[in-house]
Design a protein around this motif. Sequence first.
Motif, PDB file in Angstrom:
ATOM      1  N   PRO A 184       0.815  -1.219   0.000  1.00 33.01           N
ATOM      2  CA  PRO A 184       0.000   0.000   0.000  1.00 33.01           C
ATOM      3  C   PRO A 184       0.848   1.268   0.000  1.00 33.01           C
ATOM      4  CG  PRO A 184      -0.910  -1.583   1.539  1.00 33.01           C
ATOM      5  CD  PRO A 184       0.413  -2.138   1.090  1.00 33.01           C
ATOM      6  N   GLU A 185       1.980   1.248   0.735  1.00 31.29           N
ATOM      7  CA  GLU A 185       2.830   2.448   0.796  1.00 31.29           C
ATOM      8  C   GLU A 185       3.481   2.726  -0.545  1.00 31.29           C
ATOM      9  OE1 GLU A 185       1.940   0.853   4.639  1.00 31.29           O
ATOM     10  OE2 GLU A 185       3.014  -0.104   2.981  1.00 31.29           O
ATOM     11  N   MET A 186       4.098   1.707  -1.142  1.00 28.82           N
ATOM     12  CA  MET A 186       4.757   1.893  -2.435  1.00 28.82           C
ATOM     13  C   MET A 186       3.755   2.316  -3.501  1.00 28.82           C
ATOM     14  SD  MET A 186       7.378   1.863  -4.467  1.00 28.82           S
ATOM     15  CE  MET A 186       8.760   1.021  -3.674  1.00 28.82           C
ATOM     16  N   ALA A 187       2.609   1.632  -3.557  1.00 27.81           N
ATOM     17  CA  ALA A 187       1.611   1.948  -4.574  1.00 27.81           C
ATOM     18  C   ALA A 187       1.061   3.360  -4.402  1.00 27.81           C
ATOM     19  CB  ALA A 187       0.481   0.923  -4.516  1.00 27.81           C
ATOM     20  N   SER A 188       0.757   3.740  -3.156  1.00 30.34           N
ATOM     21  CA  SER A 188       0.143   5.043  -2.908  1.00 30.34           C
ATOM     22  C   SER A 188       1.112   6.189  -3.163  1.00 30.34           C
ATOM     23  CB  SER A 188      -0.388   5.097  -1.474  1.00 30.34           C
ATOM     24  OG  SER A 188      -1.350   4.093  -1.243  1.00 30.34           O
ATOM     25  N   PHE A 189       2.349   6.054  -2.695  1.00 34.33           N
ATOM     26  CA  PHE A 189       3.329   7.111  -2.919  1.00 34.33           C
ATOM     27  C   PHE A 189       3.624   7.279  -4.408  1.00 34.33           C
ATOM     28  CE2 PHE A 189       3.949   7.206   1.548  1.00 34.33           C
ATOM     29  CZ  PHE A 189       4.684   8.343   1.859  1.00 34.33           C
ATOM     30  N   SER A 190       3.760   6.172  -5.126  1.00 32.04           N
ATOM     31  CA  SER A 190       4.062   6.266  -6.555  1.00 32.04           C
ATOM     32  C   SER A 190       2.891   6.868  -7.316  1.00 32.04           C
ATOM     33  CB  SER A 190       4.413   4.893  -7.118  1.00 32.04           C
ATOM     34  OG  SER A 190       3.291   4.029  -7.113  1.00 32.04           O
ATOM     35  N   ASN A 191       1.668   6.536  -6.904  1.00 26.16           N
ATOM     36  CA  ASN A 191       0.483   7.086  -7.551  1.00 26.16           C
ATOM     37  C   ASN A 191       0.376   8.591  -7.330  1.00 26.16           C
ATOM     38  OD1 ASN A 191      -1.756   6.680  -9.149  1.00 26.16           O
ATOM     39  ND2 ASN A 191      -2.956   5.598  -7.609  1.00 26.16           N
ATOM     40  N   PRO A 215       6.098   2.235  -9.416  1.00 24.06           N
ATOM     41  CA  PRO A 215       6.142   1.438  -8.179  1.00 24.06           C
ATOM     42  C   PRO A 215       7.011   0.198  -8.361  1.00 24.06           C
ATOM     43  CG  PRO A 215       4.109   1.004  -9.354  1.00 24.06           C
ATOM     44  CD  PRO A 215       4.803   2.105 -10.119  1.00 24.06           C
ATOM     45  N   LEU A 216       7.571  -0.287  -7.264  1.00 22.39           N
ATOM     46  CA  LEU A 216       8.455  -1.448  -7.294  1.00 22.39           C
ATOM     47  C   LEU A 216       7.938  -2.520  -6.349  1.00 22.39           C
ATOM     48  CD1 LEU A 216      11.862   0.472  -7.137  1.00 22.39           C
ATOM     49  CD2 LEU A 216      10.700  -0.404  -9.183  1.00 22.39           C
ATOM     50  N   ARG A 217       8.286  -3.770  -6.637  1.00 25.24           N
ATOM     51  CA  ARG A 217       7.878  -4.901  -5.816  1.00 25.24           C
ATOM     52  C   ARG A 217       9.046  -5.381  -4.944  1.00 25.24           C
ATOM     53  NH1 ARG A 217       3.757  -7.909  -9.122  1.00 25.24           N
ATOM     54  NH2 ARG A 217       3.913  -7.343 -11.302  1.00 25.24           N
ATOM     55  N   GLY A 218       8.693  -6.149  -3.911  1.00 25.47           N
ATOM     56  CA  GLY A 218       9.697  -6.898  -3.179  1.00 25.47           C
ATOM     57  C   GLY A 218      10.467  -6.098  -2.148  1.00 25.47           C
TER      58      GLY A 218
END
Length: 236
Positions: A28-35, A41-44
Amino acid sequence: MKKIIILSALAACLAGCDKPDAPQAFTPEMASFSNEFDFDPLRGPVKNFSQTLMNEKGEVLKRVVGAMSAEGCFDTLEFHDIESNTGATLVLDANYYLDAVSREKRIRLQGKCQLAELPAAAVIYDTDDNGFVVRARGKDVSAEYSYDAEGYPTGKTTRAKESTLAVTTKSGSDKKKKLDYTATSTLNEKPIVKTIQSCDYDGHFNPVSCTLNITDDSATPPASMRFSIKNTIDYY
């Protein structure tokens, strides 16, 4: 001999049951900040990363640099706009991201390290039951954010007074290549920009390098531009 046959059959069964490594979902943090802040966004278990946007001449236009904790929080996040000679560096300090130079509180956090508020702009963020930012509310502006089942950002719609800017992103059918996408931007439902991106990926299914083709449909005739993105990613 019978025992060997049984063991061989068991081994074959187990091998057949093994599943290939599946991509991890986006947090949620990676997706929301990138959006919200417009980077891929990055995985892992990402430790630190950089994303550098260049034009056809190889000149650097923009750069995003981030360092993350083992828990998946952004410890630092840097934005560099070389074209306009502007930038900012955010550093995590308790429940806020501070400006690294002025120490001003730029972002208030909720939960572990999710967006809650932009104090200076009086913008409040709302999250869903899974912790993803789905709305932002301010005095004169509002925004809605969307994600797919894996947490990949699929859209952002921003409304300010009589203007509505919507960006919709659609990835291909390969779940391992989420950053291969086509994005359409509309202003008051009129198409203005189309973006097509394709990437090469590492073992975590994160993009190492990408090509970005942008068509400005608001120009007459439509203008096309080509860019490249180079990423560096270190993992825990």
